[in-house]
Design an enzyme around this catalytic site. Sequence first.
Site, short mmCIF file in Angstrom:
data_model
loop_
_atom_site.label_atom_id
_atom_site.label_comp_id
_atom_site.label_asym_id
_atom_site.label_seq_id
_atom_site.Cartn_x
_atom_site.Cartn_y
_atom_site.Cartn_z
N ASP A 1 0.85 -1.18 0.00
CA ASP A 1 0.00 0.00 0.00
C ASP A 1 0.89 1.25 0.00
O ASP A 1 1.84 1.35 0.79
CB ASP A 1 -0.89 -0.02 1.25
CG ASP A 1 -1.86 1.13 1.29
OD1 ASP A 1 -2.71 1.20 0.39
OD2 ASP A 1 -1.77 1.95 2.22
N GLU B 1 1.76 0.32 -4.87
CA GLU B 1 1.27 1.60 -5.36
C GLU B 1 2.42 2.60 -5.37
O GLU B 1 2.82 3.09 -4.32
CB GLU B 1 0.13 2.10 -4.46
CG GLU B 1 -1.11 1.22 -4.51
CD GLU B 1 -2.21 1.73 -3.60
OE1 GLU B 1 -3.36 1.81 -4.05
OE2 GLU B 1 -1.92 2.07 -2.43
#
Length: 674
Positions: free
Chosen positions: A506, A536
Amino acid sequence: MHGCRRICLALALLATAPVQAAIADCDGDIARTLHPVAHAATDARAYWLDAGTLRWPNMPATASYRLYASADARLQVVAGQPVRGADVAIVLEPVSTLADAVAERFRFTGAGVELRVPEHDRPRLRRLLTQQLLLVREDAQGHAIEATYLQAPGALDALYAAADGASLGAMPLGDATDFALWAPTARAVAVCLYADATGPARESLPLQRDVANGTWSATLPRDRRGGYYTYLVDVFVPGVGIVRNRVTDPYSVSLSTDSARSFIADLDDPALKPQGWDAAPRPPALASNTDMAIYELHVRDFSIGDASVPSAHRGRYLAFTDATSNGMRHLRALGDAGITDIHLLPVFDIATIPEAGCKTPVVPHAGPDSEAQQDAVMAMAAQDCFNWGYDPFHFNAPEGSYASDAADGAVRIREFRAMVQALHVAGLRVGMDVVYNHTAATGQSPRSLLDRIVPGYYQRLDASGAVETSTCCANTATEHRMMAKLMRESVALWAQHYRIDSFRFDLMGHQPRDAMLEVQRAANAAAGRTIPLLGEGWNFGEVANNARFVQATQGELDGSGIASFSDRARDALRGGGCCDSGIDLIANQGLLNGLHYAANAHGRGSRAELLHAADLARAGLAGTLRDYRMQFADGRIATLDQLDYKGQPAGYARQPGEVVNYVENHDNPTLWDI
């Protein structure tokens, strides 16, 4: 000889008495103030650069500066008056040059006065860092003009570099058990021992400080696996004072209900393994990242409404062991169709799911344009059994709400492994969605852990010393040595002891590229095979454009083998962007839902925008490779790094295995919604 023994024993008792006498603290409030602070401010506008050098941005060099310390938080600073309550006052010297590495690490702070602690005062710096410590600018008469705390990570990383190699956590050794906690600014640490998950503490024993690495440790007799523990940490907290925090272990491998106590376990213990674990088949590692076809899944959603799953297993790890359920039959069918990897939304210990007594809201039947459904859900959000899971508490422990018994620390370990084993038997590799970029809370919050052990170290701070929150929550600082170690060793633990096949990070762009490379090496070594990492790689916040370090972002991972998600084709196909809300969710259209050629009532989207979206979709089909040549809608033939995507190159990757091209993930509406 006997007299010396009596004196030594008396000194030892004196040193440990405050902790030994506090067994009641093992069962009392999670925090108790021992010495309240007199100086109420909490700002930290100055920085330790290394073990003896500091910088105060925007301050003049032509002034007098002193470092004041108080062992019991008695410092009082009033403008125009001398500082009161100090045990130590150090006159600081100006610095003319800095080492290149130090200057580079702290370039983000901006210019200011740079000072150093005189050589004769440096031996006591380790002790002073455990106290209230203020930097004060003074006038010629020694009266205070202004004061600030200092951000300490630069000094802690320099002074305690040896901690990078320390073993931390609770470690059963057969006939003894080791406990080790990194807490370099603590004044005292004790371990509280409990026989079970709910009973009173049996013992409170002091830990000893290792001056070289800042770790507090003890080797206690007996193999204590199956028991529980917490730590009592006496530490200075700006704005509060000297506090005694009762905390769980950041290196906990399991916990009791609602993360109240850490569980003592050896993950190689046969009692923690499901039947057949050691010999269970495991899908082979893939030859390349480009062979991965990923299906994202939430543990609770997978089975909570599946009547073919036994009721006791619904919403839990054990649902995956029901091989004949509708859900498992569907996953096997997906595998036959080409899906290789099941990525689980966060399954580490989550701070905001009540593990005992959680509730499921009753959603009313109402019209599709009604807000009644959302109102019903939000009214129970704090007690809801459902949560996406992006509120990490303990990175190394499985979430308890998905276990059949959250109170027994052994159960969640064994059942998590049973889930992985069942997916492997189905021919599916297992990935984990991991969240090391922020914590659920900070400061003295009950859901704060790292910051209650080493205040101001594990979180990334802004120029005034407040915690950065660009990731939505309390950002962590993986550029600091021990936060990077925690992330690296956590991933290695999941890869080795739970046979996790890949990891999805994340907001990976908030972490240094170098830290991610260390994670890759550690994961591969722990698993004995290549462990794909993807994440990400968005570029935003206080770290944007490599402001503090070279980030693990799109365009910065060339040659690493680590993949970043590409938003280029996603936005072209769906319309809008990841973070649309309100009317934009409806108004923004893409190739899949009528951009220009079937405009909705809001009438956005020209023919030129439609053609540009088609170019971006083709860029995704071409792997988002920067050097791939293609004819664009305007007639140009050029490489994809010459195609615009919101002011950035549409193509940014050198290798196809270093980019994840996708249309749907859990970011906002699904394709069904659109």
